[in-house]
Design an enzyme around this catalytic site. Structure first.
Site, mmCIF file in Angstrom:
data_model
loop_
_atom_site.group_PDB
_atom_site.id
_atom_site.type_symbol
_atom_site.label_atom_id
_atom_site.label_comp_id
_atom_site.label_asym_id
_atom_site.label_seq_id
_atom_site.Cartn_x
_atom_site.Cartn_y
_atom_site.Cartn_z
ATOM 1 N N HIS A 119 21.142 46.554 42.037
ATOM 2 C CA HIS A 119 21.081 45.630 40.902
ATOM 3 C C HIS A 119 19.608 45.334 40.614
ATOM 4 O O HIS A 119 18.849 45.029 41.532
ATOM 5 C CB HIS A 119 21.838 44.338 41.243
ATOM 6 C CG HIS A 119 21.890 43.401 40.087
ATOM 7 N ND1 HIS A 119 22.681 43.631 38.980
ATOM 8 C CD2 HIS A 119 21.226 42.247 39.838
ATOM 9 C CE1 HIS A 119 22.504 42.652 38.111
ATOM 10 N NE2 HIS A 119 21.625 41.805 38.600
ATOM 11 N N GLU A 184 13.570 51.373 42.677
ATOM 12 C CA GLU A 184 14.997 51.597 42.976
ATOM 13 C C GLU A 184 15.187 52.962 43.634
ATOM 14 O O GLU A 184 15.977 53.123 44.570
ATOM 15 C CB GLU A 184 15.825 51.531 41.692
ATOM 16 C CG GLU A 184 15.869 50.145 41.077
ATOM 17 C CD GLU A 184 16.769 50.079 39.844
ATOM 18 O OE1 GLU A 184 17.744 50.836 39.771
ATOM 19 O OE2 GLU A 184 16.471 49.257 38.955
HETATM 20 C C1 GRF Z 1 19.506 50.810 37.173
HETATM 21 O O1 GRF Z 1 18.514 49.951 36.694
HETATM 22 C C2 GRF Z 1 20.385 50.072 38.146
HETATM 23 O O2 GRF Z 1 19.701 49.079 38.853
HETATM 24 C C3 GRF Z 1 21.397 49.440 37.263
HETATM 25 O O3 GRF Z 1 21.644 50.386 36.256
HETATM 26 C C4 GRF Z 1 20.503 51.229 36.107
HETATM 27 C C5 GRF Z 1 20.971 52.637 36.264
HETATM 28 O O4 GRF Z 1 19.966 53.566 35.981
HETATM 29 N N1 GRF Z 1 22.570 49.054 38.003
HETATM 30 P P1 GRF Z 1 20.220 55.116 36.233
HETATM 31 O O5 GRF Z 1 21.474 55.501 35.446
HETATM 32 O O6 GRF Z 1 20.378 55.317 37.702
HETATM 33 O O7 GRF Z 1 18.998 55.790 35.684
#
Ligand code: GRF
Length: 229
Positions: A119, A184
């Site tokens: 998240h 992330e």
């Molecule tokens: C990311 O920012 C994640 O934190 C959120 O949705 C986005 C997904 O990005 N839950 P991706 O599809 O992995 O590029």
């Protein structure tokens, strides 16, 4: 080799659920290919037939399947079908990576302790949508992302790892999101690596690493160099 060693050594089977571009999915595909993860992405499942994550899976020769929520009369039936599909791949871990559907408690409890989400906020701040906009508007100094085990409460499960970065005076929602997204891609595979190595568990809502409970914020990711936008 003992039975326990054998189980730890076995490649874990990851099933990744996506609704969008799938850049986090890509970080798992890459981490499996490089050996960072002793795992394989066994399947990618999307509720959205146009999700870019499906193309990423196809390019990596990973089974990619669409289960379109619009073809189901209720959330329960969608979740039951999704659960069966995931189980048909014998998933060790279900990874929500930008999966934009709220899941029923029955679904979440079925996978308790083996389902994670990422998240884009410093949970418990800003569950739900538009996290970066809300952090900027609130005048926060810090933003970030949290990997957590999934429980029936939306974005409310216990944290595993959190990456924090400073919000710059000139940041827009987009520049902040881009910097956080790079983090992330570092913290999510790390959390999954701990799980695959058998170090990380969640039992009765308590997250433990090497049999010791971790702080409620999760482990704070230590990054010396902040990614540029
Ligand atoms: C990311 O920012 C994640 O934190 C959120 O949705 C986005 C997904 O990005 N839950 P991706 O599809 O992995 O590029």
């Amino acid at each position: 080799m003992t039975e326990t060693m054998h189980q730890v050594d076995k490649k874990k089977r990851l099933v990744v659920l996506v609704s969008g571009g799938g850049s986090n999915l890509q970080s798992f595909i890459d981490a499996c290919a490089s050996g960072q993860l002793n795992a394989e992405v066994s399947a990618v499942v999307s509720n959205n037939p146009d999700a870019g994550g499906l193309d990423r899976a196809a390019r990596a020769n990973i089974p990619n399947l669409v289960i379109d929520h619009r073809n189901f009369d209720c959330r329960d039936n969608f979740d039951k079908a999704l659960c069966e599909l995931i189980e048909s791949f014998a998933a060790d871990l279900v990874i929500l990576a930008g999966f934009m559907r709220i899941l029923t408690p029955e679904f979440v409890n079925h996978f308790s302790g083996r389902i994670m989400n990422i998240h884009p906020s410093l949970l418990p701040a800003y569950p739900g949508l538009h996290t970066h906009r809300r952090a900027i508007e609130a005048g926060d100094q810090q933003a970030g992302a949290t990997v957590h085990f999934v429980t029936p409460e939306l974005d409310g499960g216990p944290s595993i790892i959190q990456a924090q970065i400073a919000i710059k005076p000139k940041d827009s929602e987009q520049t902040l999101a881009a910097r956080v997204l790079k983090l992330e891609h570092l913290i999510y595979p790390e959390a999954v690596r701990w799980f695959c190595e058998g170090k990380l568990t969640m039992q009765e809502g308590i997250v433990s690493m090497d049999n010791k409970s971790i702080p409620s914020s999760g482990i704070i990711f230590n990054h010396s160099i902040e990614p540029s936008a």
